[in-house]
Design a protein around this motif. Structure first.
Motif, PDB file in Angstrom:
ATOM      1  N   ASN A  39      -4.829 -10.007   4.193  1.00 34.71           N
ATOM      2  CA  ASN A  39      -5.439  -9.713   5.490  1.00 34.71           C
ATOM      3  C   ASN A  39      -6.439 -10.781   5.898  1.00 34.71           C
ATOM      4  N   LEU A  61       0.824  -1.214   0.000  1.00 36.60           N
ATOM      5  CA  LEU A  61       0.000   0.000   0.000  1.00 36.60           C
ATOM      6  C   LEU A  61       0.860   1.266   0.000  1.00 36.60           C
ATOM      7  N   PHE A 102      -8.338   3.149  -4.811  1.00 34.71           N
ATOM      8  CA  PHE A 102      -9.298   2.181  -5.356  1.00 34.71           C
ATOM      9  C   PHE A 102     -10.717   2.622  -4.993  1.00 34.71           C
ATOM     10  N   VAL A 131     -10.280  -1.786   5.406  1.00 32.22           N
ATOM     11  CA  VAL A 131      -8.962  -1.476   5.971  1.00 32.22           C
ATOM     12  C   VAL A 131      -7.876  -1.837   4.960  1.00 32.22           C
ATOM     13  N   SER A 132      -8.113  -2.901   4.168  1.00 32.09           N
ATOM     14  CA  SER A 132      -7.062  -3.425   3.294  1.00 32.09           C
ATOM     15  C   SER A 132      -6.928  -2.710   1.957  1.00 32.09           C
ATOM     16  N   VAL A 133      -8.015  -2.130   1.440  1.00 32.65           N
ATOM     17  CA  VAL A 133      -7.920  -1.594   0.076  1.00 32.65           C
ATOM     18  C   VAL A 133      -7.271  -0.202   0.070  1.00 32.65           C
ATOM     19  N   PRO A 134      -6.534   0.131  -0.993  1.00 35.72           N
ATOM     20  CA  PRO A 134      -5.941   1.471  -1.074  1.00 35.72           C
ATOM     21  C   PRO A 134      -7.023   2.535  -1.276  1.00 35.72           C
ATOM     22  N   LEU A 160     -12.843  -5.234   7.489  1.00 31.27           N
ATOM     23  CA  LEU A 160     -11.544  -5.842   7.151  1.00 31.27           C
ATOM     24  C   LEU A 160     -11.170  -5.519   5.700  1.00 31.27           C
ATOM     25  N   VAL A 161     -12.166  -5.627   4.809  1.00 27.28           N
ATOM     26  CA  VAL A 161     -11.906  -5.310   3.397  1.00 27.28           C
ATOM     27  C   VAL A 161     -11.556  -3.834   3.240  1.00 27.28           C
ATOM     28  N   ALA A 190      -5.647  -0.550  -9.582  1.00 27.31           N
ATOM     29  CA  ALA A 190      -6.092  -0.323  -8.203  1.00 27.31           C
ATOM     30  C   ALA A 190      -6.742  -1.577  -7.639  1.00 27.31           C
TER      31      ALA A 190
END
Lengths: 270, 316
Positions: free
Chosen positions: A255, A203, B146, B140-143, B137-138, A244
């Motif tokens: 995760n 990231l 995006f 928190v993980s994605v930039p 959770l998802v 992305a």
């Protein structure tokens, strides 16, 4: 029931991660086109020939996403490995060594962690200029603070156990203590942290590349690909979403896998 | 009590001083200095020396740090290396815009996060809880980019609810301003909420499983009484602490989000300054971000001290 549902999500994400690794390693063989090869017009919509369409310079998006993953993930891996080695070495030294060493190292780490790492990275790169070794170095030092705190805590915990006390009284050297007593008992926690930090590194590397720091054109990497294609979104072209989404795919999977594994081991212990 | 507060504040001021020293050191002690950045690769040694003299770079570092810090505190942020303009005037407008964005985001995300966190805690282990945990959770993980570009695609291109670029005309009314920043607020709010919901849930679960709650249950207290008299007073402190701590996330998230939506905030200013190697502007932005971030963390710490009777007693 809970265990089974978690494992199911964990298995899927493991599959996704393995696919990413294979695609990254074999990108030059598997990619239908070259990284910088112009294959048609700008921003062609996805079709049978170009599954993800083309980018603003008419390069095949799928091929660039594969090459980009190779570059982004290898930079992130280099950051994580360097941070792991630096942080764990210093953290264990702080836990085992003299108390002044612990004080100096811990205060330094507190100082670095008092600032958001993206700000520090941006500031340092504004002076150093953007280069990949510089990028890896800065992020590795910033990330090492996390490994330092964790391995110091683990080290202190293990050092207070009876079996280490016995080894110490036997007169074993510090090196022996670290390699034979401390590390084997810390492996699973450190491995989990490694996966989480790798995720964070992907990231961070992408965020900095998105801001124009790091990889230089025509090389592909996920963050700068988002940046290069960003303007297309205003015309309703999904081009920036592919790189992305590629990032999101690997970070979410990692995760989910880490959560699934830690849940499983918690249940296994109970 | 007052003594503890003074002690914490003094610690906070020390941290701020250290952080300012770090920001100064990062730009002044690294190889490749401001003069080199200004002149580029083809600079002659004579030209470099001349520039260093005119920028005062031949003075000792500690002296320059003192000058820089005292000027900064009195509001003089120096001049931009890129265009020679005073940084203070640009930064003031940009910082106001960023604070506006952050304030609106906080106003949207804090109530929703508390509600969702409390709901998830109340339904612990059931489908609602698992859905909330999965979604956060998802998220928190994605930039951020995006989420940002996905929202542009959905809400700006397909549904045409919000504009894709958060441009603010100089004479915009409050409603126009709010409408323009709809998408950046949504992107940032999703990012903040992902962390906030998880922490709120954890805090409530922890309080509800404390032994005094069990005691109250065994004594036959009503659910109403337990929540209002026993759980709420004990959860408010941690909650405020968590909220303030998470608002610090905005400081980082805001840079990327401002670039995505071309929003004229201080994050965009810093990104541009770094790309142009305008070190003085980047430095000023970094110090403002750092002070905001550290300030929020100190506030979170103070709140935790003020609201936790145990911490109060022990520290005194």
């Amino acid at each position: 029931m809970l265990l089974r549902s978690v494992s199911w999500a964990g298995t899927v994400s493991l599959g996704v991660i393995v696919t990413y690794i294979v695609l990254a390693i074999f990108a030059p063989v598997l990619a239908p086109h070259g990284e910088a090869e112009v294959v048609g017009g700008a921003w062609i919509s996805p079709d049978m020939q170009h599954w993800l369409g083309t980018d603003g310079l008419g390069r095949d998006m799928l091929s660039r996403v594969m090459y980009g993953g190779r570059r982004t993930m290898s930079i992130a891996l280099a950051v994580t490995v360097a941070a792991f080695l630096l942080g764990t070495l210093l953290g264990l030294s702080a836990a085992i060594g003299r108390s002044w060493l612990d004080t100096v190292l811990s205060r330094t780490v507190d100082g670095i962690m008092a600032l958001p790492s993206l700000i520090v990275a941006l500031l340092v790169l504004s002076v150093l200029g953007s280069s990949i070794p510089g990028l890896i170095g800065v992020l590795a030092v910033l990330d090492a603070t996390r490994f330092f705190r964790l391995s110091r805590a683990i080290g202190q915990d293990i050092m207070s156990r009876d079996y280490v006390e016995v080894a110490r009284l036997r007169g074993e050297s510090i090196r022996w203590l670290i390699t034979r007593e401390v590390l084997p008992n810390a492996t699973s926690v450190l491995a989990t942290e490694f996966a989480i930090r790798f995720c964070a590194a992907v990231l961070q590397v992408s965020a900095l590349a998105f801001l124009g720091l790091g990889v230089q054109p025509p090389s592909a990497d996920w963050g700068s690909m988002v940046n290069e294609n960003a303007i297309a979104i205003n015309f309703g072209i999904a081009a920036p979403l592919f790189p992305a989404a590629a990032i999101a795919g690997v970070t979410v999977s990692l995760n989910v896998l880490v959560t699934a594994l830690s849940d499983t081991s918690r249940f296994a212990r109970v | 009590m007052a003594l503890v507060l003074v002690k914490r504040l003094a610690q906070g001021c020390m941290t701020l001083l250290l952080v300012s020293g770090f920001v100064f050191a990062a730009t002044n002690l690294l190889p490749g200095d401001v003069a080199a950045a200004l002149l580029g690769e083809h600079a002659t040694p004579e030209a470099l020396a001349a520039i260093r003299r005119s920028l005062g770079l031949n003075q000792p570092a500690l002296y320059r740090y003192w000058i820089w810090l005292t000027h900064f505190v009195s509001g003089d942020l120096g001049t931009s290396l890129a265009n020679g303009q005073p940084i203070g005037a640009i930064v003031a407008i940009r910082f106001y815009n960023t604070l506006f964005l952050a304030a609106v985001t906080a106003a949207v995300s804090v109530p929703i996060s508390i509600l969702l966190g409390a709901l998830a805690a109340a339904h612990r282990g059931r489908w609602l809880d698992r859905m909330v945990s999965g979604a956060t959770l998802v998220l928190v993980s994605v930039p951020e980019f995006f989420l940002g570009y996905l929202l542009i695609m959905l809400l700006s291109r397909y549904l045409a609810v919000f504009p894709s670029m958060a441009q603010i005309p100089p004479d915009a009314s409050l409603t126009q301003h709010l409408f323009a920043i709809g998408l950046p607020v949504l992107t940032l709010a999703l990012g903040v909420m992902a962390y906030l919901v998880r922490m709120v849930r954890a805090a409530i679960v922890e309080v509800m499983s404390a032994s005094y709650i069990e005691m109250a249950l065994l004594q036959g207290a009503s659910e109403h009484e337990i929540v209002l008299r026993h759980a709420l007073p004990n959860v408010i402190g941690p909650l405020i602490n968590i909220i303030v701590f998470n608002l610090a996330y905005l400081v980082v998230g805001v840079i990327i989000v401002e670039v995505i939506f071309v929003y004229p905030g201080i994050g965009q200013l810093m990104a541009d300054a770094v790309a142009a190697r305008d070190v003085t502007t980047a430095q000023a932005c970094a110090l403002i971000f750092a002070v905001t971030y550290v300030g929020l963390n100190i506030t979170a710490d103070l709140v935790a001290t003020l609201t936790n009777p145990r911490l109060r007693v022990r520290a005194a």
